[in-house]
Write a protein that holds these residues in place. Sequence first.
Motif, PDB file in Angstrom:
ATOM      1  N   ILE A   8       0.804  -1.263  -0.002  1.00 16.21           N
ATOM      2  CA  ILE A   8      -0.122   0.179   0.122  1.00 16.21           C
ATOM      3  C   ILE A   8       0.928   1.291  -0.138  1.00 16.21           C
ATOM      4  CG2 ILE A   8      -1.746   1.195   1.253  1.00 16.21           C
ATOM      5  CD1 ILE A   8      -2.794  -1.392   2.233  1.00 16.21           C
ATOM      6  N   PRO A   9       0.556   2.242  -0.898  1.00 20.62           N
ATOM      7  CA  PRO A   9       1.486   3.298  -1.190  1.00 20.62           C
ATOM      8  C   PRO A   9       1.782   4.258   0.226  1.00 20.62           C
ATOM      9  CG  PRO A   9      -0.478   3.633  -2.231  1.00 20.62           C
ATOM     10  CD  PRO A   9      -0.574   2.272  -1.857  1.00 20.62           C
ATOM     11  N   HIS A  10       0.562   4.398   0.802  1.00 18.41           N
ATOM     12  CA  HIS A  10       0.514   5.253   1.867  1.00 18.41           C
ATOM     13  C   HIS A  10      -0.603   4.895   2.984  1.00 18.41           C
ATOM     14  CE1 HIS A  10      -1.578   7.666  -1.101  1.00 18.41           C
ATOM     15  NE2 HIS A  10      -2.332   7.686  -0.067  1.00 18.41           N
ATOM     16  N   ALA A  39       2.596   1.721  -5.956  1.00 16.29           N
ATOM     17  CA  ALA A  39       1.846   2.974  -5.837  1.00 16.29           C
ATOM     18  C   ALA A  39       0.371   2.496  -6.471  1.00 16.29           C
ATOM     19  CB  ALA A  39       2.201   4.269  -6.247  1.00 16.29           C
ATOM     20  N   THR A  40      -0.792   2.296  -5.875  1.00 18.90           N
ATOM     21  CA  THR A  40      -2.019   2.251  -6.632  1.00 18.90           C
ATOM     22  C   THR A  40      -3.052   2.303  -5.324  1.00 18.90           C
ATOM     23  OG1 THR A  40      -3.446   0.669  -7.669  1.00 18.90           O
ATOM     24  CG2 THR A  40      -1.944  -0.305  -5.797  1.00 18.90           C
ATOM     25  N   ALA A  69      -4.264  11.652   1.326  1.00 22.66           N
ATOM     26  CA  ALA A  69      -3.628  10.677   2.440  1.00 22.66           C
ATOM     27  C   ALA A  69      -2.388  10.445   2.123  1.00 22.66           C
ATOM     28  CB  ALA A  69      -4.645   9.682   2.588  1.00 22.66           C
ATOM     29  N   HIS A  70      -1.867  11.067   1.368  1.00 24.55           N
ATOM     30  CA  HIS A  70      -0.189  10.925   0.936  1.00 24.55           C
ATOM     31  C   HIS A  70       0.379  11.078   2.134  1.00 24.55           C
ATOM     32  CE1 HIS A  70       3.669  11.736  -0.949  1.00 24.55           C
ATOM     33  NE2 HIS A  70       3.255  11.382  -2.000  1.00 24.55           N
ATOM     34  N   PRO A  71       1.700  10.414   2.258  1.00 24.57           N
ATOM     35  CA  PRO A  71       2.669  10.374   3.577  1.00 24.57           C
ATOM     36  C   PRO A  71       3.073  11.796   3.844  1.00 24.57           C
ATOM     37  CG  PRO A  71       3.295   8.558   2.082  1.00 24.57           C
ATOM     38  CD  PRO A  71       2.222   9.262   1.274  1.00 24.57           C
ATOM     39  N   SER A  72       3.214  12.287   4.935  1.00 23.75           N
ATOM     40  CA  SER A  72       3.735  13.654   5.391  1.00 23.75           C
ATOM     41  C   SER A  72       5.010  13.805   4.380  1.00 23.75           C
ATOM     42  CB  SER A  72       4.099  13.699   6.855  1.00 23.75           C
ATOM     43  OG  SER A  72       4.254  14.817   7.146  1.00 23.75           O
ATOM     44  N   MET A  73       5.185  14.807   3.878  1.00 22.74           N
ATOM     45  CA  MET A  73       6.370  15.293   3.024  1.00 22.74           C
ATOM     46  C   MET A  73       6.847  16.756   3.213  1.00 22.74           C
ATOM     47  SD  MET A  73       6.461  14.711  -1.018  1.00 22.74           S
ATOM     48  CE  MET A  73       6.847  12.893  -0.899  1.00 22.74           C
ATOM     49  N   SER A  74       8.129  16.822   3.211  1.00 20.34           N
ATOM     50  CA  SER A  74       8.417  18.372   2.943  1.00 20.34           C
ATOM     51  C   SER A  74       8.064  19.179   1.903  1.00 20.34           C
ATOM     52  CB  SER A  74      10.188  18.205   2.991  1.00 20.34           C
ATOM     53  OG  SER A  74      10.557  19.571   2.691  1.00 20.34           O
ATOM     54  N   HIS A  75       7.898  20.298   2.179  1.00 23.60           N
ATOM     55  CA  HIS A  75       7.082  21.271   1.029  1.00 23.60           C
ATOM     56  C   HIS A  75       8.381  21.819   0.168  1.00 23.60           C
ATOM     57  CE1 HIS A  75       8.405  23.286   4.605  1.00 23.60           C
ATOM     58  NE2 HIS A  75       8.911  24.329   3.862  1.00 23.60           N
ATOM     59  N   VAL A  76       9.621  21.373   0.639  1.00 24.26           N
ATOM     60  CA  VAL A  76      10.638  21.673  -0.537  1.00 24.26           C
ATOM     61  C   VAL A  76      11.298  20.371  -1.091  1.00 24.26           C
ATOM     62  CG1 VAL A  76      11.178  24.074   0.459  1.00 24.26           C
ATOM     63  CG2 VAL A  76      12.463  21.938   1.420  1.00 24.26           C
ATOM     64  N   SER A  77      10.696  19.189  -0.820  1.00 22.54           N
ATOM     65  CA  SER A  77      11.032  17.849  -1.271  1.00 22.54           C
ATOM     66  C   SER A  77      11.207  18.049  -3.001  1.00 22.54           C
ATOM     67  CB  SER A  77      10.177  16.770  -0.796  1.00 22.54           C
ATOM     68  OG  SER A  77      10.249  15.623  -1.708  1.00 22.54           O
ATOM     69  N   PRO A  78      12.230  17.331  -3.608  1.00 18.70           N
ATOM     70  CA  PRO A  78      12.086  17.230  -4.790  1.00 18.70           C
ATOM     71  C   PRO A  78      10.860  16.605  -5.456  1.00 18.70           C
ATOM     72  CG  PRO A  78      14.227  16.643  -4.117  1.00 18.70           C
ATOM     73  CD  PRO A  78      13.167  16.629  -2.817  1.00 18.70           C
ATOM     74  N   ASP A  79      10.213  15.801  -4.718  1.00 17.35           N
ATOM     75  CA  ASP A  79       9.244  15.044  -5.068  1.00 17.35           C
ATOM     76  C   ASP A  79       7.862  15.992  -5.298  1.00 17.35           C
ATOM     77  OD1 ASP A  79      10.305  12.518  -5.661  1.00 17.35           O
ATOM     78  OD2 ASP A  79       9.821  11.908  -3.565  1.00 17.35           O
ATOM     79  N   VAL A 296       0.666  20.603   2.139  1.00 17.32           N
ATOM     80  CA  VAL A 296       1.243  19.653   1.147  1.00 17.32           C
ATOM     81  C   VAL A 296       0.217  18.735   0.799  1.00 17.32           C
ATOM     82  CG1 VAL A 296       2.984  18.010   0.816  1.00 17.32           C
ATOM     83  CG2 VAL A 296       3.551  19.914   2.016  1.00 17.32           C
ATOM     84  N   ASN A 297      -0.407  17.968   1.684  1.00 15.03           N
ATOM     85  CA  ASN A 297      -1.385  16.959   1.175  1.00 15.03           C
ATOM     86  C   ASN A 297      -2.450  17.405   0.542  1.00 15.03           C
ATOM     87  OD1 ASN A 297       0.241  15.785   3.568  1.00 15.03           O
ATOM     88  ND2 ASN A 297      -1.345  14.152   3.525  1.00 15.03           N
ATOM     89  N   LEU A 298      -2.928  18.999   0.817  1.00 16.47           N
ATOM     90  CA  LEU A 298      -4.214  19.245   0.098  1.00 16.47           C
ATOM     91  C   LEU A 298      -3.604  19.665  -1.168  1.00 16.47           C
ATOM     92  CD1 LEU A 298      -7.032  19.750   0.609  1.00 16.47           C
ATOM     93  CD2 LEU A 298      -6.287  22.274   1.365  1.00 16.47           C
ATOM     94  N   ILE A 299      -2.464  20.086  -1.289  1.00 17.85           N
ATOM     95  CA  ILE A 299      -1.926  20.241  -2.780  1.00 17.85           C
ATOM     96  C   ILE A 299      -1.858  18.949  -3.506  1.00 17.85           C
ATOM     97  CG2 ILE A 299       0.163  20.913  -4.104  1.00 17.85           C
ATOM     98  CD1 ILE A 299      -1.254  23.398  -2.928  1.00 17.85           C
ATOM     99  N   TYR A 300      -1.504  17.742  -2.988  1.00 15.43           N
ATOM    100  CA  TYR A 300      -1.721  16.450  -3.657  1.00 15.43           C
ATOM    101  C   TYR A 300      -3.041  16.176  -4.230  1.00 15.43           C
ATOM    102  CZ  TYR A 300       3.144  14.888  -3.321  1.00 15.43           C
ATOM    103  OH  TYR A 300       4.511  14.640  -3.384  1.00 15.43           O
TER     104      TYR A 300
END
Length: 426
Positions: A8-10, A39-40, A69-79, A296-300
Amino acid sequence: MLLQRVSIPHLSPLVRSLPRLLPRANLPVASLSLSRNMATNQGFKQDAHKLLVIPGPIEVADDVLFANAHPSMSHVSPDFIPVFGDCIRMTREILFSKDAQPFLISGSGTLGWDQVAANLVEPGEKALVLHTGYFGDSFEECLTTYGAEVRQLKADVGGVVPLAELEKALQADKYKVVTFTHVDTSTAVLSDAKSIAETVKRVSPDTLVVLDGVCSVASEEIRMDDWGLDIVLTATQKGLGVPPGLSVLVASQKAVKTFQSRKTRVTSYYASWKKWLPIMNAYEAGKPGYFATPPVNLIYAYHASLTRITKAQPSLEERFALHRAASKRIKDAVTELGLKQVPTDPKYAANGMTAVYYPDGVGAADVVPRFGKRDVVIAGGLHAAIKDKYFRIGHMGITAVDSERGDIDRLIAALKESILEATGKQ
């Protein structure tokens, strides 16, 4: 028996529901092994719930909720950087603009008013507000708070401001901005954005045209460049089909230049384009930027919804047609029940929502709970002059576009049953 290894991706809501599901299957939670290698979101379905048909927030598609529900991520992450950049570009597409500047900032639609008032209108400058309901008063209050001198042109309840009245006001005085609510959520009145902009540009070409599209973007046609709109402001929780929390504003290059040439300091810290413009430019260029942390999650989630709207079927043009078709079905059902709508003319009636007067002798307590018993959530009145006399229904986003969901059928059935029961005819 051990549960088979799953990938499960996240940590989606599906995974969060496992603790309550596993006891029924007599499976140990400890046997789960979660991986993010595959990722599915196939098979993800949000929990059963009452149908939400208020004029926002609206129903959200499963893939959009899953993306939130994406994993928590840095707002300056390359991803994350290219995801934010894509959102900026796709936001332009929604409004048929080639070079306008989007601002995607954590906040509600109300933050759009603050951005306009703080960045474009200097203290003492004049603003003209076209009033078609509750949100005209709110925009006036915001502009006044930041020091603008504000005049309102007020329409009768359910009507629009005549273009001749707008033209007369523009000939009599000089205004920095003219603002109007494209769809006022309190009345379901749809203003003619194209004609308003044409009138302003003809009579007072230096005046900026500001469209409050919180309840219209992605459900009503808006052609920012072709119509000469300088600002379109909105939020994610209505026609854009995303959970609440993101303020979306798009400014024409003329508006940006007006901001850059102001003579006084911007009168807000958080809403200042001096802070946010470099951030938006950086992300669109594929570089990190920081002023305040974006959601970040809301942007996803926003990215997932924008991809649906701009890259998939139905097309954006077809989405507008589907909103019109859904609106007609609901309004026809209202007419069949002998009920009146708040807009005084069908051409003033929005396609993403419907505002309906209660039958004689019937009020909110007689109608709204009856919808609720049928697992359908509608909204009561909002406009102060008629607050207790009407109710409101939202039909935006997937409710209008995805016929396989059956939302419109379910809504119409609940409408007919609730009204007939409340009036003793059933």
